[in-house]
Design a protein around this motif. Structure first.
Motif, PDB file in Angstrom:
ATOM      1  N   MET A  48       0.839  -1.190   0.000  1.00  0.00           N
ATOM      2  CA  MET A  48       0.000   0.000   0.000  1.00  0.00           C
ATOM      3  C   MET A  48       0.873   1.237   0.000  1.00  0.00           C
ATOM      4  N   GLU A  49       0.403   2.300  -0.661  1.00  0.00           N
ATOM      5  CA  GLU A  49       1.212   3.488  -0.801  1.00  0.00           C
ATOM      6  C   GLU A  49       1.459   4.155   0.537  1.00  0.00           C
ATOM      7  N   ASP A  50       2.467   5.055   0.572  1.00  0.00           N
ATOM      8  CA  ASP A  50       2.863   5.729   1.801  1.00  0.00           C
ATOM      9  C   ASP A  50       1.766   6.644   2.326  1.00  0.00           C
ATOM     10  N   GLU A  51       0.995   7.229   1.431  1.00  0.00           N
ATOM     11  CA  GLU A  51      -0.104   8.111   1.844  1.00  0.00           C
ATOM     12  C   GLU A  51      -1.366   7.735   1.078  1.00  0.00           C
ATOM     13  N   TYR A  52      -2.480   7.645   1.782  1.00  0.00           N
ATOM     14  CA  TYR A  52      -3.743   7.323   1.136  1.00  0.00           C
ATOM     15  C   TYR A  52      -4.904   7.813   1.995  1.00  0.00           C
ATOM     16  N   THR A  53      -6.072   7.862   1.390  1.00  0.00           N
ATOM     17  CA  THR A  53      -7.295   8.217   2.102  1.00  0.00           C
ATOM     18  C   THR A  53      -8.336   7.147   1.855  1.00  0.00           C
ATOM     19  N   VAL A  54      -9.237   7.001   2.807  1.00  0.00           N
ATOM     20  CA  VAL A  54     -10.362   6.084   2.650  1.00  0.00           C
ATOM     21  C   VAL A  54     -11.541   6.703   3.386  1.00  0.00           C
ATOM     22  N   SER A  55     -12.709   6.608   2.787  1.00  0.00           N
ATOM     23  CA  SER A  55     -13.887   7.198   3.416  1.00  0.00           C
ATOM     24  C   SER A  55     -14.991   6.165   3.538  1.00  0.00           C
ATOM     25  N   GLY A  56     -15.890   6.422   4.475  1.00  0.00           N
ATOM     26  CA  GLY A  56     -17.008   5.527   4.715  1.00  0.00           C
ATOM     27  C   GLY A  56     -17.610   5.810   6.071  1.00  0.00           C
ATOM     28  N   ILE A  57     -18.370   4.854   6.589  1.00  0.00           N
ATOM     29  CA  ILE A  57     -18.865   4.934   7.962  1.00  0.00           C
ATOM     30  C   ILE A  57     -17.746   4.431   8.859  1.00  0.00           C
ATOM     31  N   VAL A  58     -17.153   5.353   9.614  1.00  0.00           N
ATOM     32  CA  VAL A  58     -16.011   5.033  10.466  1.00  0.00           C
ATOM     33  C   VAL A  58     -16.500   4.777  11.888  1.00  0.00           C
ATOM     34  N   PHE A  59     -16.096   3.649  12.463  1.00  0.00           N
ATOM     35  CA  PHE A  59     -16.416   3.335  13.854  1.00  0.00           C
ATOM     36  C   PHE A  59     -15.249   3.843  14.693  1.00  0.00           C
ATOM     37  N   ALA A  60     -15.405   5.078  15.187  1.00  0.00           N
ATOM     38  CA  ALA A  60     -14.278   5.841  15.717  1.00  0.00           C
ATOM     39  C   ALA A  60     -14.139   5.705  17.229  1.00  0.00           C
ATOM     40  N   GLY A  61     -12.871   5.681  17.671  1.00  0.00           N
ATOM     41  CA  GLY A  61     -12.562   5.674  19.091  1.00  0.00           C
ATOM     42  C   GLY A  61     -13.029   4.420  19.795  1.00  0.00           C
ATOM     43  N   ARG A  62     -12.834   4.395  21.110  1.00  0.00           N
ATOM     44  CA  ARG A  62     -13.234   3.210  21.866  1.00  0.00           C
ATOM     45  C   ARG A  62     -14.748   3.086  21.978  1.00  0.00           C
ATOM     46  N   ASP A  63     -15.442   4.211  21.822  1.00  0.00           N
ATOM     47  CA  ASP A  63     -16.907   4.162  21.846  1.00  0.00           C
ATOM     48  C   ASP A  63     -17.471   3.575  20.561  1.00  0.00           C
ATOM     49  N   LEU A  64     -16.635   3.430  19.539  1.00  0.00           N
ATOM     50  CA  LEU A  64     -17.052   2.866  18.251  1.00  0.00           C
ATOM     51  C   LEU A  64     -18.226   3.655  17.663  1.00  0.00           C
ATOM     52  N   GLU A  65     -18.145   4.974  17.807  1.00  0.00           N
ATOM     53  CA  GLU A  65     -19.198   5.837  17.283  1.00  0.00           C
ATOM     54  C   GLU A  65     -19.160   5.836  15.764  1.00  0.00           C
ATOM     55  N   ALA A  66     -20.309   5.546  15.147  1.00  0.00           N
ATOM     56  CA  ALA A  66     -20.393   5.479  13.695  1.00  0.00           C
ATOM     57  C   ALA A  66     -20.570   6.876  13.117  1.00  0.00           C
ATOM     58  N   VAL A  67     -19.573   7.343  12.363  1.00  0.00           N
ATOM     59  CA  VAL A  67     -19.630   8.671  11.767  1.00  0.00           C
ATOM     60  C   VAL A  67     -19.214   8.581  10.298  1.00  0.00           C
ATOM     61  N   LYS A  68     -19.830   9.407   9.469  1.00  0.00           N
ATOM     62  CA  LYS A  68     -19.385   9.536   8.090  1.00  0.00           C
ATOM     63  C   LYS A  68     -18.091  10.339   8.092  1.00  0.00           C
ATOM     64  N   ALA A  69     -17.019   9.733   7.622  1.00  0.00           N
ATOM     65  CA  ALA A  69     -15.728  10.418   7.745  1.00  0.00           C
ATOM     66  C   ALA A  69     -14.747   9.929   6.693  1.00  0.00           C
ATOM     67  N   GLU A  70     -13.699  10.732   6.534  1.00  0.00           N
ATOM     68  CA  GLU A  70     -12.562  10.374   5.691  1.00  0.00           C
ATOM     69  C   GLU A  70     -11.336  10.237   6.570  1.00  0.00           C
ATOM     70  N   ILE A  71     -10.613   9.147   6.392  1.00  0.00           N
ATOM     71  CA  ILE A  71      -9.378   8.902   7.129  1.00  0.00           C
ATOM     72  C   ILE A  71      -8.199   9.164   6.203  1.00  0.00           C
ATOM     73  N   VAL A  72      -7.225   9.912   6.699  1.00  0.00           N
ATOM     74  CA  VAL A  72      -5.988  10.135   5.961  1.00  0.00           C
ATOM     75  C   VAL A  72      -4.867   9.407   6.697  1.00  0.00           C
ATOM     76  N   VAL A  73      -4.109   8.608   5.960  1.00  0.00           N
ATOM     77  CA  VAL A  73      -2.997   7.837   6.528  1.00  0.00           C
ATOM     78  C   VAL A  73      -1.704   8.243   5.844  1.00  0.00           C
ATOM     79  N   LYS A  74      -0.684   8.540   6.633  1.00  0.00           N
ATOM     80  CA  LYS A  74       0.647   8.839   6.113  1.00  0.00           C
ATOM     81  C   LYS A  74       1.663   8.008   6.876  1.00  0.00           C
ATOM     82  N   SER A  75       2.474   7.270   6.126  1.00  0.00           N
ATOM     83  CA  SER A  75       3.528   6.432   6.719  1.00  0.00           C
ATOM     84  C   SER A  75       2.987   5.526   7.817  1.00  0.00           C
ATOM     85  N   GLY A  76       1.799   4.974   7.587  1.00  0.00           N
ATOM     86  CA  GLY A  76       1.235   4.016   8.521  1.00  0.00           C
ATOM     87  C   GLY A  76       0.548   4.607   9.734  1.00  0.00           C
TER      88      GLY A  76
END
Length: 342
Positions: A1-29
């Motif tokens: 997988m490339e060094d930098e990428y984005t992925v969007s969708g329904i993200v289950f965020a944090g320990r509360d696993l809150e479902a939010v529409k969001a985009e995640i940006v990843v750089k160098s893992g």
């Protein structure tokens, strides 16, 4: 997988696993941002699993036709699985462990904690299997293997003074200490707690007072429900007493135990836990992730965390109709739903 990428969708965020529409940006893992968006892809994005208890070398004995008591099957040093391991060529064991590691990775597991028999040579075999595998594999050795591993994994305090002294030495040297305890009965639980371990495995028959001790002393418990049923040490939803563990405030983790009997598939483990034990989906999912906190930061999706998540194609088959996506993930999803691009 490339060094930098984005992925969007329904993200289950944090320990509360809150479902939010969001985009995640990843750089160098590393996750550099989780930003809410109005329009996102038709995907569910969830934190990867950490399998908190495995014996993956036992892949060499998968579904071997055996019967007998728990001790006859798996207890050291003369259990059937130990005989099969001792008779297996080292390269064969390595190839079997690599295959199981590959299976775990393909089913959204990003890390695991393995009890590795065979002393120093046994630990070295698993290290060879892990090389280049891009998975967070942690090893608990024994019979000297603990000296070159992350710590020690003891079958039970019933093993006797030598095992207990080895655990004390590992603890004093700052290494991780774990005990199987309470799998068959409650007699070895208090003695294990007395040694201030970093983890207890099973506690299938732990008493209320023992569970309260674990909660008060901050000792996590890794439960392995399918293995307990398969090996005949559980036959109802009160063993292991998962609801009591949660009510007392214990930190409960999820493992799959012995590959000889049970596939190391956290999706299957979560589904079993939901249907047989009736545990809340969010609690089950946290059990499947929280083992990652034993050796560092947990895998929950948040800014600055390592990018240890997986993506579900929610439009695949019928899951896109779900009115409760987290419950659907816990009870219905398997590796066929995963987006292989992530």
């Amino acid at each position: 997988m490339e060094d930098e990428y984005t992925v969007s969708g329904i993200v289950f965020a944090g320990r509360d696993l809150e479902a939010v529409k969001a985009e995640i940006v990843v750089k160098s893992g590393i996750i550099t941002s989780v930003e809410e968006r109005e329009n996102v892809d038709e995907r569910w994005i969830l934190p990867s699993f950490f399998n908190a208890h495995t014996h993956i070398a036992d892949t060499v004995a998968m579904d071997y036709p055996v019967s007998g008591s728990l001790s006859e099957l798996v207890a050291p040093p003369n259990g059937i699985k130990h005989r099969l391991l001792s008779e297996s060529d080292p390269e064969y064991i390595i190839s079997a462990m690599r295959a199981t590691i590959g299976y775990m990775k393909s089913s959204a597991t990003a890390g695991f904690l393995d009890f590795r028999e065979g002393g120093i040579s046994g630990v070295k075999l698993l290290k060879s299997a892990l090389a280049g595998g891009n998975i967070d594999g942690r090893i608990l050795g024994r019979n000297g293997g603990e000296d070159i591993a992350d710590g020690i994994g003891v079958s039970s305090i019933k093993e006797g003074v030598l095992a207990v002294e080895a655990a004390k030495r590992s603890k004093n040297s700052g290494k991780f200490v774990a005990f199987h305890a309470g799998e068959k009965d409650a007699r070895d639980v208090d003695g294990a707690i007395d040694l201030n371990p970093d983890l207890l495995v099973h506690c299938t028959h732990a008493t209320d007072s023992q569970l309260k001790r674990c909660a008060d002393e901050g000792i996590p418990i890794a439960v392995c429900p399918r293995s307990n049923w398969c090996l005949g040490v559980a036959s109802g939803k009160n063993n292991p007493p998962i609801h009591k563990m949660l009510d007392f405030g214990c930190k409960v983790l999820l493992g799959t135990d012995n590959v000889m009997f049970v596939q190391p598939d956290i999706f299957s483990e979560m589904s079993f836990l939901s249907f047989v034990y009736g545990v809340n989906a969010a609690d089950i999912y946290r059990m499947a992730v929280d083992g990652s906190s034993l050796f560092g930061g947990p895998y929950y999706i948040r800014k600055s965390a390592p990018a240890r998540f997986y993506v579900v194609n929610s439009a695949r088959f019928n899951t896109g109709f779900s009115k409760n996506p987290l419950k659907t993930v816990v009870t219905r999803i398997n590796s066929s739903h995963l987006d292989k691009d992530y």
